[in-house]
Motif scaffolding. Structure first.
Motif, PDB file in Angstrom:
ATOM      1  N   SER A  19     -35.351 -11.541  18.225  1.00  0.00           N
ATOM      2  CA  SER A  19     -36.361 -12.583  18.426  1.00  0.00           C
ATOM      3  C   SER A  19     -36.670 -13.307  17.121  1.00  0.00           C
ATOM      4  O   SER A  19     -36.862 -14.528  17.105  1.00  0.00           O
ATOM      5  N   LEU A  20     -36.700 -12.554  16.025  1.00  0.00           N
ATOM      6  CA  LEU A  20     -36.963 -13.167  14.720  1.00  0.00           C
ATOM      7  C   LEU A  20     -35.844 -14.128  14.329  1.00  0.00           C
ATOM      8  O   LEU A  20     -36.108 -15.239  13.844  1.00  0.00           O
ATOM      9  N   ARG A  22     -33.715 -15.715  16.364  1.00  0.00           N
ATOM     10  CA  ARG A  22     -33.753 -16.893  17.248  1.00  0.00           C
ATOM     11  C   ARG A  22     -34.851 -17.856  16.820  1.00  0.00           C
ATOM     12  O   ARG A  22     -34.648 -19.081  16.788  1.00  0.00           O
ATOM     13  N   SER A  23     -36.007 -17.321  16.505  1.00  0.00           N
ATOM     14  CA  SER A  23     -37.130 -18.177  16.104  1.00  0.00           C
ATOM     15  C   SER A  23     -36.839 -18.884  14.790  1.00  0.00           C
ATOM     16  O   SER A  23     -37.157 -20.066  14.618  1.00  0.00           O
ATOM     17  N   SER A  26     -34.535 -21.845  15.122  1.00  0.00           N
ATOM     18  CA  SER A  26     -35.134 -23.013  15.794  1.00  0.00           C
ATOM     19  C   SER A  26     -35.972 -23.860  14.834  1.00  0.00           C
ATOM     20  O   SER A  26     -36.445 -24.933  15.207  1.00  0.00           O
ATOM     21  N   THR A  27     -36.160 -23.380  13.588  1.00  0.00           N
ATOM     22  CA  THR A  27     -36.926 -24.127  12.595  1.00  0.00           C
ATOM     23  C   THR A  27     -35.993 -25.021  11.771  1.00  0.00           C
ATOM     24  O   THR A  27     -34.772 -24.891  11.829  1.00  0.00           O
ATOM     25  N   ASN A 169     -42.534  -5.913  11.009  1.00  0.00           N
ATOM     26  CA  ASN A 169     -42.822  -6.810  12.120  1.00  0.00           C
ATOM     27  C   ASN A 169     -44.028  -6.330  12.931  1.00  0.00           C
ATOM     28  O   ASN A 169     -43.919  -5.961  14.104  1.00  0.00           O
ATOM     29  N   PHE A 172     -45.767 -11.070  14.481  1.00  0.00           N
ATOM     30  CA  PHE A 172     -44.526 -11.822  14.632  1.00  0.00           C
ATOM     31  C   PHE A 172     -44.505 -13.087  13.792  1.00  0.00           C
ATOM     32  O   PHE A 172     -43.501 -13.388  13.140  1.00  0.00           O
ATOM     33  N   TYR A 173     -45.603 -13.819  13.775  1.00  0.00           N
ATOM     34  CA  TYR A 173     -45.631 -15.081  13.030  1.00  0.00           C
ATOM     35  C   TYR A 173     -45.569 -14.853  11.529  1.00  0.00           C
ATOM     36  O   TYR A 173     -44.960 -15.631  10.793  1.00  0.00           O
ATOM     37  N   ILE A 176     -41.927 -14.025  10.760  1.00  0.00           N
ATOM     38  CA  ILE A 176     -41.116 -15.250  10.706  1.00  0.00           C
ATOM     39  C   ILE A 176     -41.307 -15.929   9.352  1.00  0.00           C
ATOM     40  O   ILE A 176     -40.355 -16.393   8.715  1.00  0.00           O
ATOM     41  N   LYS A 180     -38.444 -16.701   6.494  1.00  0.00           N
ATOM     42  CA  LYS A 180     -38.237 -18.025   5.901  1.00  0.00           C
ATOM     43  C   LYS A 180     -38.299 -17.941   4.377  1.00  0.00           C
ATOM     44  O   LYS A 180     -37.471 -18.539   3.685  1.00  0.00           O
TER      45      LYS A 180
END
Length: 207
Positions: A19-20, A22-23, A26-27, A169, A172-173, A176, A180
């Motif tokens: 999930s991390l 994929r997210s 998408s950025t 984790n 979640f935010y 992410i 980054k």
């Protein structure tokens, strides 16, 4: 030299690494990146798609690919083979794109001996209790299966000190944001810039 960065992401099952990834992709920071799709001999599950989640092949075909040295790395997990295509990975890197490898500690050890640069990141779950609950919520495993996965998770987590970075984790935010930060930081590091921008730097500092 036109080449991307190989990022290794490892974590126990249920820690949220997929999930991390994929997210992140998408950025805007993931626009020139892709995630490698592994080959596996296990059966396809509900909701999974061929070529998106895995390439599902027979054990015989997988073993033939091993003999032909077609895997960058491979491992046996719960009696099923999992492997990363050497050709597909190298092709993407040569195009200048970064590749994220969603692999375990065994595969990570193999890849480190092949590629440079490699950036490895380990994802921890908030706790063993939360990890157990996440595996239970999937509804895909029996109690015995979950217990076996928990034992494997402990083994996996014992290899955390082989990685360059750690992300916990529990939010979640925040996780992410941490991912980054790691990617951006490495892209700007002296080691990478000297390698990636060698000719540009030389044009500025040489008389």
């Amino acid at each position: 030299m036109k080449s991307g960065i190989c990022f290794i992401i490892s974590a126990p099952s249920g820690a949220g690494k997929s999930s991390l990834i994929r997210s992140f992709l998408s950025t805007k920071y993931g626009l020139n990146s892709t995630v490698s799709v592994s080959y596996t001999t296990r059966k396809i599950r509900n909701g999974e798609k061929e070529g998106k989640h895995y390439y599902f092949i027979s054990k015989k075909k997988f073993e033939n690919m091993i003999k032909k040295n077609l895997f960058l790395e491979y491992a046996t997990v719960f009696n099923h083979y999992y492997g990363t295509s050497r050709v597909l990975t190298e092709t993407v890197l040569k195009q200048g794109k970064d590749v994220f490898l969603d692999i375990d500690w065994q595969g990570a050890q193999q890849v480190r001996n092949i590629f440079s640069p490699v950036v490895s990141i380990f994802i921890f779950p908030p706790s063993k209790k939360e990890l157990y609950q996440r595996l239970k919520k999937r509804g895909q495993n029996t109690t015995i299966d979950i217990e076996n996965r928990m034992k494997k998770s402990v083994l996996e987590m014992n290899h955390y000190n082989e990685y360059d970075y750690i992300i916990i984790n529990d939010d979640f935010y925040q996780a992410i944001s941490d991912l980054k930060s790691i990617v951006i930081s490495y892209r700007l590091s002296l080691h990478y810039q000297q390698w990636k921008k060698y000719h540009f730097i030389q044009s500025l500092i040489c008389k």
